[in-house]
Scaffold this motif. Sequence first.
Motif, PDB file in Angstrom:
ATOM      1  N   SER A 150      57.484 -34.043 -41.429  1.00 28.72           N
ATOM      2  CA  SER A 150      58.517 -33.029 -41.578  1.00 28.72           C
ATOM      3  C   SER A 150      59.866 -33.674 -41.288  1.00 28.72           C
ATOM      4  O   SER A 150      60.050 -34.274 -40.231  1.00 28.72           O
ATOM      5  N   ILE A 151      60.767 -33.558 -42.255  1.00 29.67           N
ATOM      6  CA  ILE A 151      62.060 -34.223 -42.095  1.00 29.67           C
ATOM      7  C   ILE A 151      62.837 -33.612 -40.920  1.00 29.67           C
ATOM      8  O   ILE A 151      63.528 -34.311 -40.183  1.00 29.67           O
ATOM      9  N   TYR A 152      62.700 -32.297 -40.738  1.00 24.04           N
ATOM     10  CA  TYR A 152      63.386 -31.653 -39.615  1.00 24.04           C
ATOM     11  C   TYR A 152      62.920 -32.254 -38.292  1.00 24.04           C
ATOM     12  O   TYR A 152      63.717 -32.572 -37.415  1.00 24.04           O
ATOM     13  N   ASN A 153      61.606 -32.446 -38.175  1.00 26.81           N
ATOM     14  CA  ASN A 153      61.076 -33.041 -36.949  1.00 26.81           C
ATOM     15  C   ASN A 153      61.512 -34.485 -36.800  1.00 26.81           C
ATOM     16  O   ASN A 153      61.766 -34.950 -35.694  1.00 26.81           O
ATOM     17  N   MET A 154      61.603 -35.182 -37.939  1.00 31.39           N
ATOM     18  CA  MET A 154      62.058 -36.573 -37.887  1.00 31.39           C
ATOM     19  C   MET A 154      63.485 -36.630 -37.347  1.00 31.39           C
ATOM     20  O   MET A 154      63.818 -37.501 -36.534  1.00 31.39           O
ATOM     21  N   ILE A 155      64.315 -35.688 -37.779  1.00 32.18           N
ATOM     22  CA  ILE A 155      65.705 -35.673 -37.308  1.00 32.18           C
ATOM     23  C   ILE A 155      65.762 -35.398 -35.799  1.00 32.18           C
ATOM     24  O   ILE A 155      66.550 -36.012 -35.072  1.00 32.18           O
ATOM     25  N   ILE A 156      64.896 -34.503 -35.345  1.00 33.52           N
ATOM     26  CA  ILE A 156      64.837 -34.237 -33.901  1.00 33.52           C
ATOM     27  C   ILE A 156      64.488 -35.521 -33.144  1.00 33.52           C
ATOM     28  O   ILE A 156      65.136 -35.887 -32.163  1.00 33.52           O
ATOM     29  N   MET A 157      63.481 -36.224 -33.642  1.00 31.14           N
ATOM     30  CA  MET A 157      63.065 -37.444 -32.953  1.00 31.14           C
ATOM     31  C   MET A 157      64.167 -38.502 -32.990  1.00 31.14           C
ATOM     32  O   MET A 157      64.451 -39.154 -31.995  1.00 31.14           O
ATOM     33  N   ARG A 158      64.814 -38.612 -34.156  1.00 28.79           N
ATOM     34  CA  ARG A 158      65.878 -39.607 -34.284  1.00 28.79           C
ATOM     35  C   ARG A 158      67.021 -39.295 -33.322  1.00 28.79           C
ATOM     36  O   ARG A 158      67.559 -40.187 -32.685  1.00 28.79           O
ATOM     37  N   SER A 159      67.368 -37.998 -33.215  1.00 33.60           N
ATOM     38  CA  SER A 159      68.430 -37.627 -32.273  1.00 33.60           C
ATOM     39  C   SER A 159      68.046 -38.033 -30.860  1.00 33.60           C
ATOM     40  O   SER A 159      68.889 -38.489 -30.082  1.00 33.60           O
TER      41      SER A 159
END
Lengths: 290, 322
Positions: A150-159
């Motif tokens: 999930s790209i949204y989850n990926m963004i959370i992890m990246r943040s």
Amino acid sequence: MRVKSFKTVLGDWLFVIFCVIVGLMCILPMINLAAKSLSASEYLVRHEVYLLPKGINVNAYSTVLGDAKYIKSFFWTVFLTVVCTFVSLTMTSLCAYPLIYDKLKGKNVINILITITMFFNAGLIPNYLLMQSLGLLNTPLVLIIPSCLSIYNMIIMRSFFYGIPDSLRESAEIDGASHFKIFLSVYLPLSKPVFATLALFYAVGRWNGYTDALMYITDREMYPLQLLLYNILNNINSVEVQTQEGFSTPGLTESLKDAVVMFSTIPILLVYPWLQKYFIAGTTLGAVKE
Amino acid sequence: MKKVAKNAGLEKTGKKVKFSVYMKRYWQLYLMLALPIIYLLIFKYAPMRYILIAFKDYKLNTKLLDMPWASTAGQVDIFKYFKKAMNVDFYNALRNNVVLNLLDLFFGFPAPIIFALILNELPFKFFKKTVQTIAYMPHFLSWVIIYGLSLQLFAPTGGLVNQLIMLTGHEAVPFLNESKHWIVTYVGMGIWQSFGWGSIIYLAAIAGINPELYEAASVDGAGRFSKMWHVTLPGIKSTIVVLLIMNLGGIIGGSFDRVFAMQNNLVLDVAETIATFVYKNGVKQLRFSLSTAVGLFQSVVGLFFLLGANTLSRKLGERGIW
């Protein structure tokens, strides 16, 4: 400390009362359901069960627990959830970690590739035809792979990764550590909160999801719990449920439906309160722009 | 010391480093990215080629490129399925889609804001935490379970709410099987499911407000509500605006899970949305070309709404979603 005025105290209590009402509204439907699942059928037929079970009766639960079909679906869903969570966390971290390197060549291209998928989806039928052409229809893999990133989850992890000081990474690089090593021994141990959050998100998503199974799976053996539940709830006729869903015990009562709903809910209700601290942080991270 | 400088140089002046040296240092990162990128190409980009069948006559067991272009009476007419799709059923689905989303927005959007404002005023920490935990609970229930709960609550004869209504001597309310009542149930269960979870982000925004502002307001004699109105709300304004705009951007989309679980045959005139329309026409009735055309329409219009929302958000000086 200043003494609170009468008006303030009154206001406080009004808010408390409001919140009690809101809290009850959240929880009463579950209590009603639990009560019905534990009640004897004569009270259910007369619609006399409210918040406390009447004529305690655990037959519904023993029926569910004694039914091979249901138990199988339960453990199948547990298995799917565990595998999906593991695969998804792996994919998400593989995607998120390299992208925190500012000077990574081609990063912009990759970011565009990722962003487009957030805005434009091929659509239901093209996805269906893809699964068909890959030969994934009616295989367990179709419930695991298509939703594993999930790209949204990926963004959370990246943040979250961005929040870890660069100096840690740089000093590890100077010591000659490889990128795999830096990820595994510097980032991973520091990222437990975000992994806990995303594990919860992915696990809940898989546990609660039924759309993919509805689209791609026709073999009842592979139905996850929620789809089984959907079919049980929608077959008013109990004979139909018995024949279609294989409940061998005669007399599928209302309380049995309730027991099935309770069973598929309880695992999540047992888990999420313990992770509250983490998912609050995780949800907030997603909103913070890098 | 020299070594440090050299390494730092590699990081900062990537262009001057030879490609081979660069790859030697960073190949592992590309290896890590390989899997996610392959995933995106296969599962997000590859299906896009099947969009073509919206313009073709779908034939079973035929390669995509070998399928003939859509034609009516021998004449090539690539928009045939778009024209065919524009019938009453589609307009109904489109209307329902927009109406349900707008109602969700109108009633569902303010709920978490109000809840966050109230939570923020609670005097007891432990109580606040308990209320939060309970309010997050519905978010973790699947829509199938929420549908099951709504049966328990609102069924015409056995539902808890109707039991209570009938106890007071009134007639049972058809919450689930009459169109207008169903809309209320649908929107209500949506609010029930999401208000607690939605409040998390507002609570975080409230926590970020400078406490001095509250002290200054107190000194000026502001009461509780005037502080809420003049300090808290302006403090979370940008969060509200961004979320509102993004919600507007999603007005043409919508979750399949929720509406499919909640709908029943008696209320399809208001409950059929584009997603369920596409599913029933495509996967169920195998009208692939027609349903792909409808899906494409939704994706493209949705894309414009999202891009518009993002641009608007940036114009207002707020952050976009990328």
